[in-house]
Structure formats: structure tokens, C-alpha cells
Scaffold this active site. Structure first.
Site, PDB file in Angstrom:
ATOM      1  N   ARG A   1      65.595  18.253  11.038  1.00 38.82           N
ATOM      2  CA  ARG A   1      64.463  18.579  10.166  1.00 38.82           C
ATOM      3  C   ARG A   1      64.769  18.256   8.709  1.00 38.82           C
ATOM      4  O   ARG A   1      65.871  18.496   8.250  1.00 38.82           O
ATOM      5  CB  ARG A   1      64.115  20.068  10.289  1.00 38.82           C
ATOM      6  CG  ARG A   1      63.173  20.377  11.435  1.00 38.82           C
ATOM      7  CD  ARG A   1      63.108  21.842  11.773  1.00 38.82           C
ATOM      8  NE  ARG A   1      63.034  22.739  10.618  1.00 38.82           N
ATOM      9  CZ  ARG A   1      63.025  24.068  10.727  1.00 38.82           C
ATOM     10  NH1 ARG A   1      63.085  24.646  11.922  1.00 38.82           N
ATOM     11  NH2 ARG A   1      62.964  24.823   9.662  1.00 38.82           N
TER      12      ARG A   1
ATOM     13  N   LYS B   1      67.701  33.610  14.768  1.00 43.47           N
ATOM     14  CA  LYS B   1      66.589  34.470  15.197  1.00 43.47           C
ATOM     15  C   LYS B   1      65.782  33.821  16.312  1.00 43.47           C
ATOM     16  O   LYS B   1      65.423  34.476  17.289  1.00 43.47           O
ATOM     17  CB  LYS B   1      65.615  34.742  14.033  1.00 43.47           C
ATOM     18  CG  LYS B   1      66.249  35.345  12.808  1.00 43.47           C
ATOM     19  CD  LYS B   1      65.203  35.602  11.718  1.00 43.47           C
ATOM     20  CE  LYS B   1      64.522  34.352  11.172  1.00 43.47           C
ATOM     21  NZ  LYS B   1      65.384  33.531  10.305  1.00 43.47           N
TER      22      LYS B   1
ATOM     23  N   ARG C   1      57.803  37.360   5.703  1.00 42.81           N
ATOM     24  CA  ARG C   1      58.821  36.824   4.801  1.00 42.81           C
ATOM     25  C   ARG C   1      58.662  37.354   3.380  1.00 42.81           C
ATOM     26  O   ARG C   1      59.486  37.021   2.524  1.00 42.81           O
ATOM     27  CB  ARG C   1      58.703  35.296   4.756  1.00 42.81           C
ATOM     28  CG  ARG C   1      59.748  34.552   5.577  1.00 42.81           C
ATOM     29  CD  ARG C   1      59.411  33.078   5.476  1.00 42.81           C
ATOM     30  NE  ARG C   1      60.505  32.177   5.741  1.00 42.81           N
ATOM     31  CZ  ARG C   1      60.761  31.647   6.936  1.00 42.81           C
ATOM     32  NH1 ARG C   1      60.075  31.973   7.992  1.00 42.81           N
ATOM     33  NH2 ARG C   1      61.744  30.774   7.062  1.00 42.81           N
TER      34      ARG C   1
ATOM     35  N   ARG D   1      71.908  21.391  13.159  1.00 41.59           N
ATOM     36  CA  ARG D   1      70.763  21.712  14.018  1.00 41.59           C
ATOM     37  C   ARG D   1      69.924  20.465  14.325  1.00 41.59           C
ATOM     38  O   ARG D   1      69.663  19.651  13.468  1.00 41.59           O
ATOM     39  CB  ARG D   1      69.897  22.762  13.318  1.00 41.59           C
ATOM     40  CG  ARG D   1      68.658  23.142  14.085  1.00 41.59           C
ATOM     41  CD  ARG D   1      68.209  24.508  13.725  1.00 41.59           C
ATOM     42  NE  ARG D   1      67.382  24.511  12.518  1.00 41.59           N
ATOM     43  CZ  ARG D   1      66.758  25.601  12.073  1.00 41.59           C
ATOM     44  NH1 ARG D   1      66.883  26.753  12.712  1.00 41.59           N
ATOM     45  NH2 ARG D   1      66.038  25.554  10.987  1.00 41.59           N
TER      46      ARG D   1
ATOM     47  N   ARG E   1      66.322  27.111   0.480  1.00 46.62           N
ATOM     48  CA  ARG E   1      65.800  28.099   1.438  1.00 46.62           C
ATOM     49  C   ARG E   1      66.607  29.395   1.386  1.00 46.62           C
ATOM     50  O   ARG E   1      66.051  30.481   1.530  1.00 46.62           O
ATOM     51  CB  ARG E   1      65.798  27.515   2.850  1.00 46.62           C
ATOM     52  CG  ARG E   1      64.645  26.527   3.050  1.00 46.62           C
ATOM     53  CD  ARG E   1      64.870  25.622   4.228  1.00 46.62           C
ATOM     54  NE  ARG E   1      64.853  26.320   5.493  1.00 46.62           N
ATOM     55  CZ  ARG E   1      65.444  25.871   6.599  1.00 46.62           C
ATOM     56  NH1 ARG E   1      66.108  24.721   6.573  1.00 46.62           N
ATOM     57  NH2 ARG E   1      65.359  26.541   7.703  1.00 46.62           N
TER      58      ARG E   1
HETATM   59  P1  ADP Z   1      64.056  28.920   9.680  1.00 48.14           P
HETATM   60  O1  ADP Z   1      63.904  29.861  10.812  1.00 48.14           O
HETATM   61  O2  ADP Z   1      65.155  27.962   9.887  1.00 48.14           O
HETATM   62  O3  ADP Z   1      64.076  29.555   8.338  1.00 48.14           O
HETATM   63  P2  ADP Z   1      61.273  28.371   9.968  1.00 48.14           P
HETATM   64  O4  ADP Z   1      60.911  27.430  11.016  1.00 48.14           O
HETATM   65  O5  ADP Z   1      61.086  29.824  10.188  1.00 48.14           O
HETATM   66  O6  ADP Z   1      62.768  28.027   9.582  1.00 48.14           O
HETATM   67  O7  ADP Z   1      60.462  28.037   8.626  1.00 48.14           O
HETATM   68  C1  ADP Z   1      60.402  26.732   8.091  1.00 48.14           C
HETATM   69  C2  ADP Z   1      59.529  26.722   6.835  1.00 48.14           C
HETATM   70  O8  ADP Z   1      58.171  27.105   7.192  1.00 48.14           O
HETATM   71  C3  ADP Z   1      59.903  27.729   5.746  1.00 48.14           C
HETATM   72  O9  ADP Z   1      60.917  27.247   4.903  1.00 48.14           O
HETATM   73  C4  ADP Z   1      58.561  27.910   5.033  1.00 48.14           C
HETATM   74  O10 ADP Z   1      58.258  26.799   4.212  1.00 48.14           O
HETATM   75  C5  ADP Z   1      57.570  27.887   6.167  1.00 48.14           C
HETATM   76  N1  ADP Z   1      57.312  29.247   6.715  1.00 48.14           N
HETATM   77  C6  ADP Z   1      57.576  29.693   7.975  1.00 48.14           C
HETATM   78  N2  ADP Z   1      57.214  30.977   8.124  1.00 48.14           N
HETATM   79  C7  ADP Z   1      56.705  31.365   6.924  1.00 48.14           C
HETATM   80  C8  ADP Z   1      56.180  32.584   6.418  1.00 48.14           C
HETATM   81  N3  ADP Z   1      56.102  33.686   7.189  1.00 48.14           N
HETATM   82  N4  ADP Z   1      55.753  32.620   5.129  1.00 48.14           N
HETATM   83  C9  ADP Z   1      55.823  31.544   4.340  1.00 48.14           C
HETATM   84  N5  ADP Z   1      56.304  30.362   4.749  1.00 48.14           N
HETATM   85  C10 ADP Z   1      56.758  30.268   6.024  1.00 48.14           C
END
Ligand code: ADP
Ligand code: ZN
Length: 220
Positions: free
Chosen positions: A162, A15, A90, A129, A173
Site C-alpha cells: 500500500r 488489529k 479514530r 506488509r 500515520r
Molecule cells: P491501518 O489499520 O494500517 O492503520 P487502515 O486500513 O485502518 O490502516 O486505514 C488506512 C487509512 O484510511 C487511514 O490512514 C485513514 O486515512 C483512513 N481511515 C480509516 N479508518 C478511518 C477512520 N475511522 N477515520 C478517519 N480515517 C480513517
């Protein structure tokens, strides 16, 4: 044409890559809550401190904190700018909160694009990654590595793997995605915004082409 788009899909589906590319091409705002949270951690803010353990464990940060973060961030975004939300909403509570925030600004979600790929592909992408600590650019050791090992092509910052891209956390996740985020698919199927599905299990250029088509955009 200005629009509000949500990029929906599991971790590792690409994404962020697609959002950055489209935002660059149309001059829109890429809003990634993951990037905003990592910036808060780097800056050592209260939000950053509260989020650290949850993020490292692959759990979600609480909805109220996320909604405050997004509302605050949108204050700095021009009212007519296109917005591409990545990794947000989310949960259904976040989706409802987003509708309220947008409504205050006289806007609404125009389109939701669901990116899909099999779990094996997602795990493979996340394990390879590498993320820039300075500018949030992403690379992948198995198919799109940086020119110089460990150094960001874009800004020269250090690339890291990460903590939450470690295998055990990736599994968590994906579970969290299934239980808390996947319900958004049917939520948006019954929403005014139109939802489109794009297969992300193909080369990034092909995904991008399908993404643009889903948004009714032609070749830029
Ligand atoms: P990816 O795109 O690989 O899933 P992100 O960078 O979007 O990783 O998210 C990393 C972490 O940040 C998530 O696992 C969560 O802990 C937190 N996070 C990010 N966006 C949200 C959200 N909208 N609501 C809750 N937690 C979030
Ligand atoms: Zn960088």
C-alpha cells in the site's frame, strides 16, 4: 453471546488480523473503516474520490464522512450480530458518534481492547506488509508470506504494497495516531465500556489468546 467490541491501537499493530480471526470463530461482523474506504475507492464512489489523497498522505478522512459510512454499513448488519470495529473510532468525535448510532439500535459498546507494540515493531510490520487488492487479506514478506509471490492465498488476487505503507507515510500515520487517536485511551477508560490492554508484541497466536481472554471468551 452477542457483543460490540472496539479494537483500538496504532497502525500495524495487527488489529485486522485479530479481528478477522475472532469474527470467523464467533460468526461476528468485522467492520474495518479502512477496508470500507478502500472498497469505495475501487468502486470509484464520491466517498472514494474524497478519501484518496488523505489516505495516501496518512491523514484521517473527515469524521462526518466516516460516521455516514459506518451508519450506512450497519444497516446491512443483523441487529443481534456481534460487531468488531477495527480502525474505528479514530477520534473522540467518532467515538461519540458511534455511541449515538448504537443507541439508535438499542446497543452499546461492550468492550474496548487496546493493542500495544513499540513503534519500531510497527514500522517493521508495515514495511513488510502486502495487501490483497481484491479481498483485503494481508500477508507479510518477513514472517507470513503468501505461498506464491505477489498472489493472495485466499482469493488469487494481486498483492500490493500500500502507498500509505511507504516509510514516510507510516511516520505520519504514527503521528496522527498519537495526536488524534491515542486520546481515545483515556476517553474509554472513563466510559461504561470496559477497556483491556493486550500486548501485540508477541506471536499472533499468543496475541489471539490474550485477546480472547480480554473478552472473557474461552478456547474455541
Ligand atoms: P491501518 O489499520 O494500517 O492503520 P487502515 O486500513 O485502518 O490502516 O486505514 C488506512 C487509512 O484510511 C487511514 O490512514 C485513514 O486515512 C483512513 N481511515 C480509516 N479508518 C478511518 C477512520 N475511522 N477515520 C478517519 N480515517 C480513517
Ligand atoms: Zn485476496
Amino acid at each position: 453471546m452477542s457483543m460490540v467490541v472496539i479494537l483500538l491501537g496504532p497502525p500495524g499493530v495487527g488489529k485486522g488480523t485479530q479481528a478477522v480471526r475472532l469474527a470467523d470463530s464467533m460468526g461476528g461482523e468485522h467492520v474495518s473503516t479502512g477496508d470500507l474506504l478502500r472498497a469505495a475507492r475501487r468502486d470509484g464512489t464520491e466517498l472514494g474520490k474524497k478519501s484518496k489523497e488523505l489516505m495516501d498522505a496518512g491523514e484521517l478522512v473527515p469524521d462526518d464522512l466516516i460516521l455516514d459510512l459506518v451508519r450506512d454499513h450497519l444497516k446491512g448488519v443483523a441487529p443481534e450480530a456481534s460487531i468488531l470495529f477495527d480502525g474505528f473510532p479514530r477520534t473522540t468525535a467518532q467515538a461519540d458518534g458511534l455511541d449515538r448510532v448504537l443507541e439508535e439500535a438499542g446497543r452499546r459498546v461492550d468492550k474496548v481492547v487496546l493493542f500495544e507494540a513499540p513503534d519500531e515493531e510497527l514500522t517493521k510490520r508495515l514495511s513488510g506488509r502486502r495487501s490483497c487488492m481484491e479481498c483485503a487479506a494481508v500477508f507479510n514478506v518477513s514472517f507470513k508470506d503468501s505461498e506464491v509471490d505477489g498472489i493472495c492465498d485466499r482469493c488469487g488476487g494481486p498483492l500490493i504494497h500500500r502507498v500509505d505503507d511507504e516509510p514516510e507515510t507510516v511516520m505520519r500515520r504514527l503521528e496522527v495516531y498519537q495526536s488524534q487517536t491515542a486520546p481515545l485511551v483515556s476517553h474509554y477508560e472513563n466510559h461504561d465500556a470496559k477497556m483491556a490492554r493486550v500486548s501485540a508484541d508477541q506471536p499472533a497466536d499468543d496475541v489471539y489468546r490474550a485477546f480472547r481472554t480480554a473478552l472473557g471468551l474461552d478456547w474455541a
